[in-house]
Motif scaffolding. Sequence first.
Motif, PDB file in Angstrom:
ATOM      1  N   ALA A 247       0.814  -1.214   0.000  1.00 53.21           N
ATOM      2  CA  ALA A 247       0.000   0.000   0.000  1.00 53.21           C
ATOM      3  C   ALA A 247       0.847   1.263   0.000  1.00 53.21           C
ATOM      4  O   ALA A 247       0.490   2.267  -0.633  1.00 53.21           O
ATOM      5  CB  ALA A 247      -0.929   0.000   1.214  1.00 53.21           C
ATOM      6  N   PHE A 248       1.995   1.230   0.677  1.00 55.09           N
ATOM      7  CA  PHE A 248       2.803   2.432   0.811  1.00 55.09           C
ATOM      8  C   PHE A 248       4.059   2.416  -0.049  1.00 55.09           C
ATOM      9  O   PHE A 248       4.912   3.290   0.075  1.00 55.09           O
ATOM     10  CB  PHE A 248       3.164   2.657   2.282  1.00 55.09           C
ATOM     11  N   GLY A 249       4.176   1.427  -0.939  1.00 55.24           N
ATOM     12  CA  GLY A 249       5.237   1.448  -1.935  1.00 55.24           C
ATOM     13  C   GLY A 249       6.587   0.962  -1.470  1.00 55.24           C
ATOM     14  O   GLY A 249       7.624   1.386  -2.005  1.00 55.24           O
ATOM     15  N   ALA A 250       6.631   0.058  -0.480  1.00 51.95           N
ATOM     16  CA  ALA A 250       7.908  -0.496  -0.037  1.00 51.95           C
ATOM     17  C   ALA A 250       8.510  -1.385  -1.125  1.00 51.95           C
ATOM     18  O   ALA A 250       7.798  -2.027  -1.899  1.00 51.95           O
ATOM     19  CB  ALA A 250       7.734  -1.300   1.251  1.00 51.95           C
ATOM     20  N   ALA A 251       9.832  -1.416  -1.158  1.00 50.83           N
ATOM     21  CA  ALA A 251      10.525  -2.219  -2.172  1.00 50.83           C
ATOM     22  C   ALA A 251      10.531  -3.696  -1.830  1.00 50.83           C
ATOM     23  O   ALA A 251      10.718  -4.541  -2.719  1.00 50.83           O
ATOM     24  CB  ALA A 251      11.968  -1.724  -2.334  1.00 50.83           C
ATOM     25  N   GLY A 252      10.331  -4.029  -0.564  1.00 54.75           N
ATOM     26  CA  GLY A 252      10.323  -5.427  -0.198  1.00 54.75           C
ATOM     27  C   GLY A 252      10.239  -5.619   1.299  1.00 54.75           C
ATOM     28  O   GLY A 252      10.325  -4.665   2.083  1.00 54.75           O
ATOM     29  N   VAL A 253      10.028  -6.872   1.705  1.00 57.76           N
ATOM     30  CA  VAL A 253       9.971  -7.266   3.113  1.00 57.76           C
ATOM     31  C   VAL A 253      10.984  -8.383   3.319  1.00 57.76           C
ATOM     32  O   VAL A 253      11.046  -9.334   2.533  1.00 57.76           O
ATOM     33  CB  VAL A 253       8.558  -7.736   3.513  1.00 57.76           C
ATOM     34  N   ILE A 254      11.775  -8.250   4.376  1.00 59.09           N
ATOM     35  CA  ILE A 254      12.769  -9.266   4.726  1.00 59.09           C
ATOM     36  C   ILE A 254      12.318  -9.955   6.004  1.00 59.09           C
ATOM     37  O   ILE A 254      11.928  -9.294   6.969  1.00 59.09           O
ATOM     38  CB  ILE A 254      14.159  -8.630   4.929  1.00 59.09           C
ATOM     39  N   VAL A 255      12.370 -11.266   6.008  1.00 59.40           N
ATOM     40  CA  VAL A 255      12.049 -12.040   7.203  1.00 59.40           C
ATOM     41  C   VAL A 255      13.208 -12.978   7.499  1.00 59.40           C
ATOM     42  O   VAL A 255      14.066 -13.215   6.648  1.00 59.40           O
ATOM     43  CB  VAL A 255      10.743 -12.856   7.033  1.00 59.40           C
ATOM     44  N   THR A 256      13.248 -13.502   8.709  1.00 59.76           N
ATOM     45  CA  THR A 256      14.273 -14.477   9.047  1.00 59.76           C
ATOM     46  C   THR A 256      13.900 -15.838   8.469  1.00 59.76           C
ATOM     47  O   THR A 256      12.728 -16.174   8.354  1.00 59.76           O
ATOM     48  CB  THR A 256      14.436 -14.591  10.576  1.00 59.76           C
ATOM     49  N   ASP A 257      14.900 -16.595   8.111  1.00 63.96           N
ATOM     50  CA  ASP A 257      14.654 -17.896   7.502  1.00 63.96           C
ATOM     51  C   ASP A 257      13.992 -18.851   8.496  1.00 63.96           C
ATOM     52  O   ASP A 257      13.185 -19.689   8.115  1.00 63.96           O
ATOM     53  CB  ASP A 257      15.970 -18.486   6.995  1.00 63.96           C
ATOM     54  N   ARG A 258      14.335 -18.712   9.769  1.00 61.92           N
ATOM     55  CA  ARG A 258      13.750 -19.543  10.817  1.00 61.92           C
ATOM     56  C   ARG A 258      12.761 -18.723  11.631  1.00 61.92           C
ATOM     57  O   ARG A 258      12.837 -17.509  11.678  1.00 61.92           O
ATOM     58  CB  ARG A 258      14.839 -20.110  11.732  1.00 61.92           C
ATOM     59  N   HIS A 259      11.816 -19.409  12.252  1.00 66.77           N
ATOM     60  CA  HIS A 259      10.800 -18.775  13.102  1.00 66.77           C
ATOM     61  C   HIS A 259       9.936 -17.793  12.324  1.00 66.77           C
ATOM     62  O   HIS A 259       9.510 -16.760  12.855  1.00 66.77           O
ATOM     63  CB  HIS A 259      11.455 -18.073  14.294  1.00 66.77           C
ATOM     64  N   THR A 260       9.701 -18.092  11.066  1.00 67.81           N
ATOM     65  CA  THR A 260       8.845 -17.274  10.209  1.00 67.81           C
ATOM     66  C   THR A 260       7.945 -18.211   9.411  1.00 67.81           C
ATOM     67  O   THR A 260       8.415 -19.252   8.935  1.00 67.81           O
ATOM     68  CB  THR A 260       9.690 -16.410   9.247  1.00 67.81           C
ATOM     69  N   PRO A 261       6.673 -17.891   9.240  1.00 70.36           N
ATOM     70  CA  PRO A 261       5.751 -18.803   8.543  1.00 70.36           C
ATOM     71  C   PRO A 261       6.056 -18.921   7.053  1.00 70.36           C
ATOM     72  O   PRO A 261       6.611 -18.000   6.441  1.00 70.36           O
ATOM     73  CB  PRO A 261       4.379 -18.164   8.774  1.00 70.36           C
ATOM     74  N   SER A 262       5.703 -20.049   6.483  1.00 71.26           N
ATOM     75  CA  SER A 262       5.819 -20.234   5.038  1.00 71.26           C
ATOM     76  C   SER A 262       4.778 -19.374   4.327  1.00 71.26           C
ATOM     77  O   SER A 262       3.749 -19.007   4.906  1.00 71.26           O
ATOM     78  CB  SER A 262       5.605 -21.709   4.670  1.00 71.26           C
ATOM     79  N   ASP A 263       5.063 -19.073   3.059  1.00 71.90           N
ATOM     80  CA  ASP A 263       4.153 -18.211   2.295  1.00 71.90           C
ATOM     81  C   ASP A 263       3.037 -19.046   1.679  1.00 71.90           C
ATOM     82  O   ASP A 263       2.909 -19.163   0.473  1.00 71.90           O
ATOM     83  CB  ASP A 263       4.906 -17.417   1.231  1.00 71.90           C
ATOM     84  N   THR A 264       2.212 -19.623   2.557  1.00 72.72           N
ATOM     85  CA  THR A 264       1.105 -20.463   2.115  1.00 72.72           C
ATOM     86  C   THR A 264      -0.217 -19.743   2.359  1.00 72.72           C
ATOM     87  O   THR A 264      -0.258 -18.521   2.488  1.00 72.72           O
ATOM     88  CB  THR A 264       1.160 -21.815   2.831  1.00 72.72           C
TER      89      THR A 264
END
Length: 254
Positions: free
Chosen positions: A127-144
């Motif tokens: 919505a606000f035009g961010a270039a991307g989102v970074i998450v940690t490889d562990r302790h982060t949900p899958s993109d399902t």
Amino acid sequence: MRPRPNRPHRQSRTGNQSIWIFGRHAVLAALANPDRRIERVFATKEMADSHAAAIGKTAMTITSREDLNQRLPNGSVHQGIAALVAPLEEPGIEDILGRCGDNALVLALDQVSDPHNVGAILRSAAAFGAAGVIVTDRHTPSDTGTLAKSASGALEVVPLVRAVNLARTLDQLKEAGFWTYGLAESGDTKIGDLDLKGRTCIVLGAEGEGLRRLTADKCDRLVTIPTSNALSALNVSNAAAVAAYEWARQRPAV
């Protein structure tokens, strides 16, 4: 700035296993994404007729809401439409940097584990035009499914990068000219008092625990979002939305 070699996209953590995406906005966004391989759409007749142009020649099965309830995880709010899709290839940090101009926003999440929160943050990023989102490889949900539904289509348009080492990734952003600001109750500056023009990374901590010490140490400054005495802190997805809005508010007109 030191040059970095290009890295190929990584395979999704779900491998080649097909995943479900459900809900009107999430499915329509997936259908519109040329990088998303759609295996089959399942929809009620009403939804199929309403979105016939978007579905086009994609393989489709007309079904009932009860059948979708049986196919999808318990509690899935599918709105009468779902799609079985191949997972997206996971982008690298170079993919985000390739989208960045002189003024850019990246949101970095330090072990945010709730898929509803990650999805909502992706939605604010879009919505606000961010270039991307970074998450940690562990302790982060899958993109399902649940994350995609919460993102309301943003998963298809905002790169979601999984960092094996978040501290090292923040160093890469700094090398690329980003200022990194960690949101924390202990911050000494209000976010509205910052000059967020240029390349900005807002770092947000996990639900409850906040930023890890090493992550906080990597930030150029810890900042706060002032709230009333009745509530000392915002939910991480709400905080991300406020921070992204403040960056967008300061962004130079083009």
